[in-house]
Write a protein that holds these residues in place. Structure first.
Motif, PDB file in Angstrom:
ATOM      1  N   LEU A 181      43.943  35.775  47.376  1.00 28.49           N
ATOM      2  CA  LEU A 181      42.808  35.320  48.172  1.00 28.49           C
ATOM      3  C   LEU A 181      41.507  35.601  47.454  1.00 28.49           C
ATOM      4  O   LEU A 181      41.439  36.420  46.543  1.00 28.49           O
ATOM      5  CB  LEU A 181      42.820  35.966  49.561  1.00 28.49           C
ATOM      6  N   ALA A 182      40.466  34.890  47.881  1.00 25.49           N
ATOM      7  CA  ALA A 182      39.140  35.065  47.292  1.00 25.49           C
ATOM      8  C   ALA A 182      38.090  34.619  48.296  1.00 25.49           C
ATOM      9  O   ALA A 182      38.342  33.765  49.155  1.00 25.49           O
ATOM     10  CB  ALA A 182      39.011  34.251  45.995  1.00 25.49           C
ATOM     11  N   GLY A 183      36.898  35.211  48.194  1.00 24.67           N
ATOM     12  CA  GLY A 183      35.794  34.791  49.037  1.00 24.67           C
ATOM     13  C   GLY A 183      35.706  35.542  50.342  1.00 24.67           C
ATOM     14  O   GLY A 183      36.313  36.604  50.537  1.00 24.67           O
ATOM     15  N   ASN A 184      34.974  34.960  51.269  1.00 23.45           N
ATOM     16  CA  ASN A 184      34.693  35.575  52.560  1.00 23.45           C
ATOM     17  C   ASN A 184      35.561  34.940  53.635  1.00 23.45           C
ATOM     18  O   ASN A 184      35.200  33.936  54.251  1.00 23.45           O
ATOM     19  CB  ASN A 184      33.205  35.390  52.893  1.00 23.45           C
ATOM     20  N   LEU A 185      36.717  35.535  53.862  1.00 20.82           N
ATOM     21  CA  LEU A 185      37.682  35.010  54.825  1.00 20.82           C
ATOM     22  C   LEU A 185      37.621  35.783  56.141  1.00 20.82           C
ATOM     23  O   LEU A 185      37.200  36.939  56.168  1.00 20.82           O
ATOM     24  CB  LEU A 185      39.101  35.121  54.265  1.00 20.82           C
ATOM     25  N   PRO A 186      38.056  35.160  57.244  1.00 24.70           N
ATOM     26  CA  PRO A 186      38.213  35.932  58.488  1.00 24.70           C
ATOM     27  C   PRO A 186      39.219  37.064  58.281  1.00 24.70           C
ATOM     28  O   PRO A 186      40.040  37.022  57.355  1.00 24.70           O
ATOM     29  CB  PRO A 186      38.754  34.887  59.482  1.00 24.70           C
ATOM     30  N   SER A 187      39.177  38.060  59.142  1.00 28.40           N
ATOM     31  CA  SER A 187      40.113  39.179  59.046  1.00 28.40           C
ATOM     32  C   SER A 187      41.548  38.685  59.140  1.00 28.40           C
ATOM     33  O   SER A 187      41.856  37.756  59.901  1.00 28.40           O
ATOM     34  CB  SER A 187      39.851  40.185  60.172  1.00 28.40           C
ATOM     35  N   LEU A 188      42.420  39.304  58.350  1.00 32.00           N
ATOM     36  CA  LEU A 188      43.831  38.935  58.374  1.00 32.00           C
ATOM     37  C   LEU A 188      44.609  39.838  59.321  1.00 32.00           C
ATOM     38  O   LEU A 188      44.303  41.016  59.470  1.00 32.00           O
ATOM     39  CB  LEU A 188      44.428  39.025  56.976  1.00 32.00           C
ATOM     40  N   ALA A 189      45.628  39.249  59.947  1.00 36.53           N
ATOM     41  CA  ALA A 189      46.519  39.999  60.824  1.00 36.53           C
ATOM     42  C   ALA A 189      47.932  39.474  60.612  1.00 36.53           C
ATOM     43  O   ALA A 189      48.134  38.410  60.013  1.00 36.53           O
ATOM     44  CB  ALA A 189      46.099  39.823  62.285  1.00 36.53           C
ATOM     45  N   PHE A 190      48.907  40.217  61.089  1.00 37.20           N
ATOM     46  CA  PHE A 190      50.285  39.751  61.063  1.00 37.20           C
ATOM     47  C   PHE A 190      50.608  39.103  62.402  1.00 37.20           C
ATOM     48  O   PHE A 190      50.232  39.599  63.468  1.00 37.20           O
ATOM     49  CB  PHE A 190      51.249  40.903  60.789  1.00 37.20           C
ATOM     50  N   ALA A 191      51.308  37.976  62.339  1.00 39.46           N
ATOM     51  CA  ALA A 191      51.669  37.263  63.568  1.00 39.46           C
ATOM     52  C   ALA A 191      52.967  36.503  63.344  1.00 39.46           C
ATOM     53  O   ALA A 191      53.164  35.898  62.289  1.00 39.46           O
ATOM     54  CB  ALA A 191      50.559  36.302  63.981  1.00 39.46           C
ATOM     55  N   GLU A 192      53.836  36.535  64.307  1.00 40.17           N
ATOM     56  CA  GLU A 192      55.079  35.773  64.234  1.00 40.17           C
ATOM     57  C   GLU A 192      54.801  34.308  64.573  1.00 40.17           C
ATOM     58  O   GLU A 192      54.091  34.007  65.528  1.00 40.17           O
ATOM     59  CB  GLU A 192      56.115  36.338  65.204  1.00 40.17           C
ATOM     60  N   SER A 193      55.342  33.412  63.765  1.00 35.39           N
ATOM     61  CA  SER A 193      55.165  31.976  64.030  1.00 35.39           C
ATOM     62  C   SER A 193      55.955  31.569  65.268  1.00 35.39           C
ATOM     63  O   SER A 193      57.085  32.001  65.463  1.00 35.39           O
ATOM     64  CB  SER A 193      55.650  31.158  62.833  1.00 35.39           C
ATOM     65  N   LYS A 194      55.339  30.734  66.093  1.00 38.25           N
ATOM     66  CA  LYS A 194      56.006  30.167  67.252  1.00 38.25           C
ATOM     67  C   LYS A 194      56.118  28.667  67.037  1.00 38.25           C
ATOM     68  O   LYS A 194      55.101  27.967  66.949  1.00 38.25           O
ATOM     69  CB  LYS A 194      55.229  30.479  68.530  1.00 38.25           C
ATOM     70  N   GLU A 195      57.343  28.185  66.926  1.00 37.17           N
ATOM     71  CA  GLU A 195      57.563  26.786  66.569  1.00 37.17           C
ATOM     72  C   GLU A 195      56.866  25.816  67.527  1.00 37.17           C
ATOM     73  O   GLU A 195      56.385  24.762  67.124  1.00 37.17           O
ATOM     74  CB  GLU A 195      59.058  26.482  66.542  1.00 37.17           C
ATOM     75  N   ASP A 196      56.780  26.175  68.806  1.00 34.53           N
ATOM     76  CA  ASP A 196      56.181  25.266  69.782  1.00 34.53           C
ATOM     77  C   ASP A 196      54.675  25.174  69.644  1.00 34.53           C
ATOM     78  O   ASP A 196      54.051  24.299  70.247  1.00 34.53           O
ATOM     79  CB  ASP A 196      56.568  25.679  71.208  1.00 34.53           C
ATOM     80  N   LEU A 197      54.065  26.069  68.845  1.00 30.43           N
ATOM     81  CA  LEU A 197      52.607  26.029  68.657  1.00 30.43           C
ATOM     82  C   LEU A 197      52.212  25.336  67.354  1.00 30.43           C
ATOM     83  O   LEU A 197      51.035  25.153  67.094  1.00 30.43           O
ATOM     84  CB  LEU A 197      52.043  27.452  68.655  1.00 30.43           C
TER      85      LEU A 197
END
Length: 233
Positions: free
Chosen positions: A213-229
């Motif tokens: 990554l590079a630059g000014n990104l939003p904060s990162l978090a861990f999240a499980e993918s939900k197929e319906d989303l």
């Protein structure tokens, strides 16, 4: 917050907003943008097929796409999803929406009065995006989706204030990602950001188990993918 799904031909979108009226505003804008693009392609077929920037003169939507293509060095259709999403969000804002999010197949444009979690599919990473007046998060993948990519990234994501440019640059970034090791991936991401830092907030690439990554990104978090989303056909 309400979640809506809409599909028309190749356009498959998820829309987040307060009520059905703003959703209808978004749908009307999407159809308007598509109509302009389809009409232009009918008379200018190179607009649809070119993988390089071309000279073109059209309406607002066409000109946004062509400008983004010239900046990124790709064909104008590389900016189509982000441009359509942006146009819909802008019309929703004009109508008074406090929450206007359009996810056009992984190219996301948002205007939000609350924090949102934006997953980076197919990884387990997500951006925690604070309330924001306007932001685009566009992703290209060499492994997922029907859009053309000549690279091998799981996700090449560009965060920017201009959705057309973000979409075109995500394609350009994705095209550069090969079977890289850690150092080569980081070097490619760093050089790309250096070249386009005037146009983007930040970039992130996921390749197998590697993340750069590079630059000014939003904060990162861990999240499980939900197929319906996930917005996909």
């Amino acid at each position: 917050m309400r979640r809506f799904r809409f599909q028309y031909k190749e356009t498959i979108v998820t829309i987040l907003t307060e009520n059905e009226e703003f959703y209808k505003t978004a749908v009307k804008a999407i159809l308007e943008a598509r109509s302009e693009i389809e009409d232009y392609i009918l008379h200018n077929p190179d607009f649809f097929t070119s993988y390089e920037p071309i000279e073109c003169s059209g309406g607002e939507i066409i000109n946004r796409m062509c400008n983004a293509a010239k900046i990124a060095g790709v064909g104008p259709m590389a900016a189509v999803a982000g441009t359509i999403a942006a146009y819909a969000v802008e019309k929703m804002i004009d109508a008074g929406a406090k929450l206007a999010v359009v996810d056009n197949g992984g190219d996301i444009v948002m205007h939000s009065d609350r924090e949102l979690l934006v997953g980076i599919y197919p990884s387990k990473l997500a951006f925690k995006v604070p309330p924001v007046d306007y932001l685009a998060i566009c992703t290209s993948s060499g492994k997922i989706g029907h859009s053309v990519s000549f690279g091998k990234a799981d996700a090449a994501t560009v965060v920017a204030r201009d959705a057309s440019i973000a979409d075109a640059l995500a394609t350009a970034l994705g095209n550069l990602i090969g079977d890289f090791g850690k150092k080569e991936l980081e070097k490619t991401v760093s050089e790309f950001y250096g070249k386009y830092s005037d146009f983007v907030e930040g970039i992130l690439v996921v390749k197998d188990e590697l993340v750069a990554l590079a630059g000014n990104l939003p904060s990162l978090a861990f999240a499980e993918s939900k197929e319906d989303l996930i917005t996909k056909g």
